[in-house]
Design a protein around this motif. Structure first.
Motif, PDB file in Angstrom:
ATOM      1  N   MET A  12     -75.037   9.206   6.429  1.00 49.08           N
ATOM      2  CA  MET A  12     -74.940   8.196   7.763  1.00 49.08           C
ATOM      3  C   MET A  12     -75.948   6.269   7.337  1.00 49.08           C
ATOM      4  O   MET A  12     -76.640   6.967   7.295  1.00 49.08           O
ATOM      5  CB  MET A  12     -76.000   8.708   9.031  1.00 49.08           C
ATOM      6  CG  MET A  12     -76.140   8.090  10.296  1.00 49.08           C
ATOM      7  SD  MET A  12     -74.214   8.467  10.370  1.00 49.08           S
ATOM      8  CE  MET A  12     -73.798   7.049  11.616  1.00 49.08           C
ATOM      9  N   PHE A  14     -76.605   2.853   9.328  1.00 50.79           N
ATOM     10  CA  PHE A  14     -76.279   2.310  10.324  1.00 50.79           C
ATOM     11  C   PHE A  14     -75.857   1.014  10.629  1.00 50.79           C
ATOM     12  O   PHE A  14     -76.619   0.228   9.460  1.00 50.79           O
ATOM     13  CB  PHE A  14     -77.405   2.271  11.182  1.00 50.79           C
ATOM     14  CG  PHE A  14     -77.962   4.035  12.012  1.00 50.79           C
ATOM     15  CD1 PHE A  14     -76.900   4.198  13.327  1.00 50.79           C
ATOM     16  CD2 PHE A  14     -78.804   4.705  11.183  1.00 50.79           C
ATOM     17  CE1 PHE A  14     -76.787   5.816  13.282  1.00 50.79           C
ATOM     18  CE2 PHE A  14     -78.417   5.881  11.867  1.00 50.79           C
ATOM     19  CZ  PHE A  14     -77.738   6.368  13.040  1.00 50.79           C
ATOM     20  N   SER A  15     -75.152  -0.507  11.203  1.00 50.32           N
ATOM     21  CA  SER A  15     -75.044  -1.512  11.605  1.00 50.32           C
ATOM     22  C   SER A  15     -76.070  -1.998  11.722  1.00 50.32           C
ATOM     23  O   SER A  15     -76.399  -2.021  13.109  1.00 50.32           O
ATOM     24  CB  SER A  15     -73.471  -1.411  11.446  1.00 50.32           C
ATOM     25  OG  SER A  15     -72.819  -1.299  10.546  1.00 50.32           O
ATOM     26  N   THR A  16     -77.216  -2.313  11.448  1.00 54.76           N
ATOM     27  CA  THR A  16     -77.814  -3.120  12.396  1.00 54.76           C
ATOM     28  C   THR A  16     -77.990  -4.599  12.488  1.00 54.76           C
ATOM     29  O   THR A  16     -77.453  -5.833  11.423  1.00 54.76           O
ATOM     30  CB  THR A  16     -79.184  -3.059  12.277  1.00 54.76           C
ATOM     31  OG1 THR A  16     -79.635  -3.884  10.526  1.00 54.76           O
ATOM     32  CG2 THR A  16     -79.718  -0.850  11.613  1.00 54.76           C
ATOM     33  N   ARG A  20     -77.046  -2.928   6.656  1.00 52.66           N
ATOM     34  CA  ARG A  20     -76.806  -2.124   6.816  1.00 52.66           C
ATOM     35  C   ARG A  20     -78.372  -1.425   5.897  1.00 52.66           C
ATOM     36  O   ARG A  20     -78.254  -1.277   5.350  1.00 52.66           O
ATOM     37  CB  ARG A  20     -75.803  -1.377   5.849  1.00 52.66           C
ATOM     38  CG  ARG A  20     -74.310  -2.052   6.464  1.00 52.66           C
ATOM     39  CD  ARG A  20     -73.749  -1.916   4.911  1.00 52.66           C
ATOM     40  NE  ARG A  20     -73.185  -0.623   4.630  1.00 52.66           N
ATOM     41  CZ  ARG A  20     -72.389   0.190   4.676  1.00 52.66           C
ATOM     42  NH1 ARG A  20     -71.750  -0.299   5.826  1.00 52.66           N
ATOM     43  NH2 ARG A  20     -71.809   1.139   4.441  1.00 52.66           N
ATOM     44  N   ALA A  23     -79.594   5.616   6.330  1.00 53.05           N
ATOM     45  CA  ALA A  23     -80.318   5.988   7.532  1.00 53.05           C
ATOM     46  C   ALA A  23     -80.188   8.112   6.473  1.00 53.05           C
ATOM     47  O   ALA A  23     -81.469   8.775   6.001  1.00 53.05           O
ATOM     48  CB  ALA A  23     -80.003   6.960   8.945  1.00 53.05           C
ATOM     49  N   THR A  49     -81.840  12.059  13.599  1.00 59.99           N
ATOM     50  CA  THR A  49     -80.562  11.530  13.109  1.00 59.99           C
ATOM     51  C   THR A  49     -79.295  13.058  12.835  1.00 59.99           C
ATOM     52  O   THR A  49     -78.258  12.642  13.619  1.00 59.99           O
ATOM     53  CB  THR A  49     -80.607  10.211  12.306  1.00 59.99           C
ATOM     54  OG1 THR A  49     -81.156   9.812  12.292  1.00 59.99           O
ATOM     55  CG2 THR A  49     -79.244   9.887  11.753  1.00 59.99           C
ATOM     56  N   LEU A  58     -73.402  11.369  17.279  1.00 53.70           N
ATOM     57  CA  LEU A  58     -72.721  10.347  16.953  1.00 53.70           C
ATOM     58  C   LEU A  58     -72.151  10.874  15.368  1.00 53.70           C
ATOM     59  O   LEU A  58     -72.294  12.775  15.190  1.00 53.70           O
ATOM     60  CB  LEU A  58     -74.201  10.101  15.766  1.00 53.70           C
ATOM     61  CG  LEU A  58     -75.355   9.287  16.130  1.00 53.70           C
ATOM     62  CD1 LEU A  58     -76.822   9.746  14.712  1.00 53.70           C
ATOM     63  CD2 LEU A  58     -75.003   7.814  16.386  1.00 53.70           C
ATOM     64  N   THR A  61     -70.988   8.922   8.559  1.00 52.52           N
ATOM     65  CA  THR A  61     -70.737   7.904   7.752  1.00 52.52           C
ATOM     66  C   THR A  61     -69.589   8.132   7.144  1.00 52.52           C
ATOM     67  O   THR A  61     -68.276   8.056   6.877  1.00 52.52           O
ATOM     68  CB  THR A  61     -71.339   7.066   7.081  1.00 52.52           C
ATOM     69  OG1 THR A  61     -72.120   6.263   8.079  1.00 52.52           O
ATOM     70  CG2 THR A  61     -70.243   5.653   6.549  1.00 52.52           C
TER      71      THR A  61
END
Length: 264
Positions: A12, A14-16, A20, A23, A49, A58, A61
């Motif tokens: 997993m 995440f794009s922040t 990236r 997680a 998560t 969710l 990825t």
């Protein structure tokens, strides 16, 4: 026991706003039907998560998650979630908060009378039948959590997913709800995956404890088979060598071999 939930090489990312964030990395886990599994680890290790991936809130990825041999691609009534925040609608009674979930799952196939019976049965299961007509503001925090659990159980889920459901409660209320959860799971045979920070809670409730490494790119560091017979009594377990050994193993993992980076 047969594999019921399968997590295969789940990642997993995440794009922040800062780029990236990795997680979870290479998470592999199987959970049997009727098993009670807790996820434990320090803050930021990806416990919630991972729970949200199982819930379908969710999508990974990469990797695959299966429930009863079907890929988890979205939320579904076969996987009910209980959060730390009970998320009850304040303008509805306790009965109507549970009834909403019942209507969503069974509204197309059952009569209004049957839906009401399901709702009342779920409230009675958690000892809240007497509060059916009350609104959330009229009951205690522990009672609100009972209503949240009733709402989840009323859907007759194959899997009950719980994210720190007792984390905001005082110690005595928390202990009472833990004991009630043990009794409910014994009656329903539910498969449960629960996130917790509490070592004693994990050992008391679990068949297995999944211990997560620190993030980023957190993964499963170790899985402990608790090995305590059921039914369980917290007073008797306090001096049980098996309970003490399991508790020590989790503490050793969390605070010796994988202490939180902030403590370093």
């Amino acid at each position: 026991m047969s594999e019921f939930i399968e997590i295969q090489q789940a990642e997993m990312v995440f794009s922040t706003g800062r780029g990236r964030f990795h997680a979870l990395a290479d998470v592999n886990l199987t959970i049997a039907k009727g098993e009670f599994v807790t996820l434990i680890g320090h803050s930021g290790c990806g416990k919630s998560t991972l729970l949200n991936l199982i819930a379908g809130l969710l999508l990974p990825t990469s990797g695959t998650l299966l429930c009863d041999n079907r890929e988890i691609a979205k939320p579904g009534p076969e996987r009910a979630v209980v959060f730390q925040n009970h998320s009850l609608l304040p303008w509805l009674s306790c009965f109507d908060n549970v009834m909403l979930a019942v209507e969503r799952v069974f509204g197309g196939s059952e009569s209004k009378s049957q839906l009401r019976q399901r709702t009342l049965a779920a409230l009675e299961l958690v000892g809240m039948g007497h509060a059916a007509g009350k609104r959330p503001a009229e009951i205690s925090g522990g009672m609100k959590q009972r209503i949240g659990i009733a709402r989840a159980l009323a859907m007759e889920p194959k899997v009950l997913l719980m994210d720190e459901p007792f984390g905001a409660l005082d110690a005595l209320t928390r202990a009472k709800l833990q004991d009630e959860l043990l009794a409910i799971v014994a009656r329903t045979g539910s498969t449960v995956v629960m996130v917790t920070h509490d070592v004693d809670e994990a050992v008391l409730l679990s068949d297995r404890i999944v211990m997560m490494t620190n993030g980023p790119a957190a993964t499963i560091g170790e899985v402990l088979d608790v090995g305590l017979p059921r039914p369980r009594d917290r007073v008797q377990l306090a001096e049980d060598p098996r309970y003490i050994a399991a508790r020590k193993a989790v503490i050793d993992f969390l605070y010796t071999r994988h202490s939180h980076p902030a403590a370093a």
